[in-house]
Design a protein around this motif. Structure first.
Motif, PDB file in Angstrom:
ATOM      1  N   SER A  77      10.844  27.506 -26.505  1.00 39.35           N
ATOM      2  CA  SER A  77       9.546  26.936 -26.142  1.00 39.35           C
ATOM      3  C   SER A  77       8.519  27.071 -27.247  1.00 39.35           C
ATOM      4  O   SER A  77       7.350  26.759 -27.040  1.00 39.35           O
ATOM      5  N   PHE A  78       8.936  27.528 -28.441  1.00 37.70           N
ATOM      6  CA  PHE A  78       8.013  27.738 -29.552  1.00 37.70           C
ATOM      7  C   PHE A  78       8.701  27.371 -30.855  1.00 37.70           C
ATOM      8  O   PHE A  78       9.932  27.228 -30.914  1.00 37.70           O
ATOM      9  N   SER A  79       7.901  27.210 -31.898  1.00 34.45           N
ATOM     10  CA  SER A  79       8.431  26.916 -33.222  1.00 34.45           C
ATOM     11  C   SER A  79       8.528  28.206 -34.022  1.00 34.45           C
ATOM     12  O   SER A  79       7.510  28.851 -34.314  1.00 34.45           O
ATOM     13  N   ALA A  80       9.744  28.611 -34.373  1.00 33.62           N
ATOM     14  CA  ALA A  80       9.920  29.840 -35.149  1.00 33.62           C
ATOM     15  C   ALA A  80       9.352  29.692 -36.549  1.00 33.62           C
ATOM     16  O   ALA A  80       8.901  30.677 -37.146  1.00 33.62           O
ATOM     17  N   ALA A  81       9.350  28.482 -37.099  1.00 36.24           N
ATOM     18  CA  ALA A  81       8.791  28.265 -38.433  1.00 36.24           C
ATOM     19  C   ALA A  81       7.293  28.499 -38.435  1.00 36.24           C
ATOM     20  O   ALA A  81       6.740  29.130 -39.348  1.00 36.24           O
ATOM     21  N   ASN A  82       6.606  28.022 -37.402  1.00 33.52           N
ATOM     22  CA  ASN A  82       5.157  28.197 -37.327  1.00 33.52           C
ATOM     23  C   ASN A  82       4.769  29.660 -37.165  1.00 33.52           C
ATOM     24  O   ASN A  82       3.660  30.054 -37.561  1.00 33.52           O
ATOM     25  N   LYS A  83       5.640  30.463 -36.605  1.00 28.88           N
ATOM     26  CA  LYS A  83       5.323  31.879 -36.418  1.00 28.88           C
ATOM     27  C   LYS A  83       5.105  32.586 -37.743  1.00 28.88           C
ATOM     28  O   LYS A  83       4.326  33.544 -37.815  1.00 28.88           O
ATOM     29  N   VAL A  84       5.766  32.135 -38.797  1.00 26.75           N
ATOM     30  CA  VAL A  84       5.636  32.772 -40.109  1.00 26.75           C
ATOM     31  C   VAL A  84       4.889  31.874 -41.090  1.00 26.75           C
ATOM     32  O   VAL A  84       5.004  32.046 -42.303  1.00 26.75           O
ATOM     33  N   GLY A  85       4.146  30.908 -40.572  1.00 27.99           N
ATOM     34  CA  GLY A  85       3.311  30.079 -41.423  1.00 27.99           C
ATOM     35  C   GLY A  85       4.052  29.017 -42.206  1.00 27.99           C
ATOM     36  O   GLY A  85       3.587  28.608 -43.277  1.00 27.99           O
ATOM     37  N   LEU A  86       5.197  28.554 -41.699  1.00 26.41           N
ATOM     38  CA  LEU A  86       5.971  27.517 -42.379  1.00 26.41           C
ATOM     39  C   LEU A  86       6.051  26.272 -41.501  1.00 26.41           C
ATOM     40  O   LEU A  86       5.833  26.339 -40.284  1.00 26.41           O
ATOM     41  N   TYR A  87       6.382  25.142 -42.139  1.00 30.59           N
ATOM     42  CA  TYR A  87       6.527  23.876 -41.435  1.00 30.59           C
ATOM     43  C   TYR A  87       7.820  23.209 -41.903  1.00 30.59           C
ATOM     44  O   TYR A  87       8.066  23.125 -43.114  1.00 30.59           O
ATOM     45  N   ALA A  88       8.639  22.771 -40.943  1.00 32.63           N
ATOM     46  CA  ALA A  88       9.930  22.146 -41.238  1.00 32.63           C
ATOM     47  C   ALA A  88       9.876  20.666 -40.865  1.00 32.63           C
ATOM     48  O   ALA A  88       9.279  20.301 -39.847  1.00 32.63           O
ATOM     49  N   TYR A  89      10.500  19.836 -41.707  1.00 39.90           N
ATOM     50  CA  TYR A  89      10.527  18.401 -41.488  1.00 39.90           C
ATOM     51  C   TYR A  89      11.989  17.936 -41.466  1.00 39.90           C
ATOM     52  O   TYR A  89      12.726  18.188 -42.424  1.00 39.90           O
ATOM     53  N   PRO A  90      12.435  17.277 -40.379  1.00 40.95           N
ATOM     54  CA  PRO A  90      13.840  16.846 -40.288  1.00 40.95           C
ATOM     55  C   PRO A  90      14.134  15.754 -41.301  1.00 40.95           C
ATOM     56  O   PRO A  90      13.358  14.821 -41.475  1.00 40.95           O
ATOM     57  N   GLY A  91      15.280  15.887 -41.975  1.00 44.79           N
ATOM     58  CA  GLY A  91      15.693  14.896 -42.961  1.00 44.79           C
ATOM     59  C   GLY A  91      16.893  14.077 -42.549  1.00 44.79           C
ATOM     60  O   GLY A  91      17.301  13.163 -43.269  1.00 44.79           O
ATOM     61  N   LYS A  92      17.471  14.377 -41.386  1.00 46.10           N
ATOM     62  CA  LYS A  92      18.657  13.659 -40.944  1.00 46.10           C
ATOM     63  C   LYS A  92      18.493  13.129 -39.521  1.00 46.10           C
ATOM     64  O   LYS A  92      19.461  13.000 -38.793  1.00 46.10           O
ATOM     65  N   GLY A  93      17.256  12.852 -39.137  1.00 43.43           N
ATOM     66  CA  GLY A  93      17.021  12.300 -37.812  1.00 43.43           C
ATOM     67  C   GLY A  93      17.216  13.282 -36.680  1.00 43.43           C
ATOM     68  O   GLY A  93      17.478  12.866 -35.543  1.00 43.43           O
ATOM     69  N   GLN A  94      17.077  14.585 -36.940  1.00 44.21           N
ATOM     70  CA  GLN A  94      17.237  15.557 -35.864  1.00 44.21           C
ATOM     71  C   GLN A  94      16.100  15.405 -34.855  1.00 44.21           C
ATOM     72  O   GLN A  94      14.960  15.123 -35.211  1.00 44.21           O
ATOM     73  N   SER A  95      16.429  15.618 -33.596  1.00 46.13           N
ATOM     74  CA  SER A  95      15.426  15.546 -32.539  1.00 46.13           C
ATOM     75  C   SER A  95      14.536  16.784 -32.585  1.00 46.13           C
ATOM     76  O   SER A  95      14.852  17.785 -33.239  1.00 46.13           O
ATOM     77  N   HIS A  96      13.418  16.705 -31.871  1.00 50.14           N
ATOM     78  CA  HIS A  96      12.491  17.842 -31.835  1.00 50.14           C
ATOM     79  C   HIS A  96      13.149  19.063 -31.207  1.00 50.14           C
ATOM     80  O   HIS A  96      12.986  20.195 -31.707  1.00 50.14           O
ATOM     81  N   ASP A  97      13.901  18.853 -30.122  1.00 48.61           N
ATOM     82  CA  ASP A  97      14.582  19.984 -29.481  1.00 48.61           C
ATOM     83  C   ASP A  97      15.613  20.602 -30.411  1.00 48.61           C
ATOM     84  O   ASP A  97      15.735  21.838 -30.487  1.00 48.61           O
ATOM     85  N   GLN A  98      16.356  19.774 -31.142  1.00 49.36           N
ATOM     86  CA  GLN A  98      17.350  20.300 -32.068  1.00 49.36           C
ATOM     87  C   GLN A  98      16.678  21.090 -33.186  1.00 49.36           C
ATOM     88  O   GLN A  98      17.200  22.120 -33.635  1.00 49.36           O
ATOM     89  N   GLN A  99      15.524  20.632 -33.623  1.00 46.45           N
ATOM     90  CA  GLN A  99      14.807  21.354 -34.671  1.00 46.45           C
ATOM     91  C   GLN A  99      14.369  22.732 -34.183  1.00 46.45           C
ATOM     92  O   GLN A  99      14.475  23.724 -34.923  1.00 46.45           O
ATOM     93  N   LEU A 100      13.888  22.821 -32.949  1.00 47.61           N
ATOM     94  CA  LEU A 100      13.488  24.118 -32.408  1.00 47.61           C
ATOM     95  C   LEU A 100      14.675  25.075 -32.341  1.00 47.61           C
ATOM     96  O   LEU A 100      14.541  26.275 -32.631  1.00 47.61           O
ATOM     97  N   VAL A 101      15.836  24.559 -31.963  1.00 51.97           N
ATOM     98  CA  VAL A 101      17.043  25.391 -31.903  1.00 51.97           C
ATOM     99  C   VAL A 101      17.428  25.865 -33.300  1.00 51.97           C
ATOM    100  O   VAL A 101      17.744  27.050 -33.512  1.00 51.97           O
TER     101      VAL A 101
END
Length: 242
Positions: A77-101
């Protein structure tokens, strides 16, 4: 004549029979021939012919892109990247849920690789109250000189006696010298004690500031190592991390 009429009638009857057989035979052959037209040919019979060399029209199913596959595990239910001040951008069409996982997987992997707990609170700079408390404790523990008045009185009495002896009154000179020495010795003692307290207070405040800088530098070093491990894991899965 009757014989001729009979013969003619027989011929007519024979010709009619032969004609009837021929017509039946032709009708049977047409009925027995299979229908070679396919439904597609029959449907296209009433539509205009497509020009030769025209590109084939894509089907509706081929025009729509395939939907991303759903994650196999539970979605955080949260973004692990945002917890440490980072931002991730999908490069292969990953869904938002897959990115969180993926972020949570790389978060746990980075923690195991670096032995760093990214949930550790950031060291906070000392407040003025913290510095004052450390200085007060250092002042109380500062070494203090004692017996300065007595030592001054003794030195003053000796000097006064010498002076009094010269003028013929050593006792009065000693008494005067002792009084002056007491005052001087007490003043020097207070001055030395105050300097010791000031030095102890300054050192205590500096030590508190230095301790904070050391803790913050160690925290930054550990977090940078964790972020590098997290970013490497995410990039291997097709993400760009900033």
């Amino acid at each position: 004549m009757p014989v001729t009429s009979n013969v003619n009638a027989f011929r007519v009857t024979t010709l009619l029979g032969v004609a009837t057989l021929c017509l039946c035979s032709i009708g049977c052959k047409k009925a027995s021939q299979p229908n070679t037209e396919t439904p597609a040919t029959q449907a296209s019979a009433g539509s205009p012919a497509q020009p030769t060399g025209a590109p084939a029209q894509p089907s509706a199913a081929a025009a729509q892109p395939a939907a991303p596959a759903a994650p196999a595990g539970p979605v955080p239910s949260f973004s692990a990247a945002n917890k440490v001040g980072l931002y991730a951008y999908p490069g292969k069409g990953q869904s938002h849920d897959q990115q969180l996982v993926d972020e949570l997987d790389c978060y746990n992997s980075g923690q195991q690789q670096t032995n760093v707990n990214p949930d550790t609170p950031v060291p906070q700079p000392p407040s003025s109250a913290d510095i004052q408390a450390a200085q007060a404790q250092a002042i109380d523990a500062a070494p203090q000189q004692k017996g300065g008045r007595a030592k001054g009185a003794a030195r003053g009495a000796v000097g006064g006696a010498v002076v009094g002896g010269i003028v013929g009154d050593a006792g009065t000179g000693a008494a005067v010298g002792a009084t002056v020495g007491t005052v001087r010795g007490g003043r020097q003692q207070r001055k030395s004690n105050a300097a010791a307290k000031d030095q102890a207070s300054a050192q205590a405040g500096s030590q508190v500031e230095q301790q904070y800088r050391s803790e913050k530098a160690a925290y930054d070093q550990h977090m940078n190592a964790f972020k590098r491990a997290f970013s490497a894991c995410m990039e291997a899965r097709g993400y760009s991390v900033k």
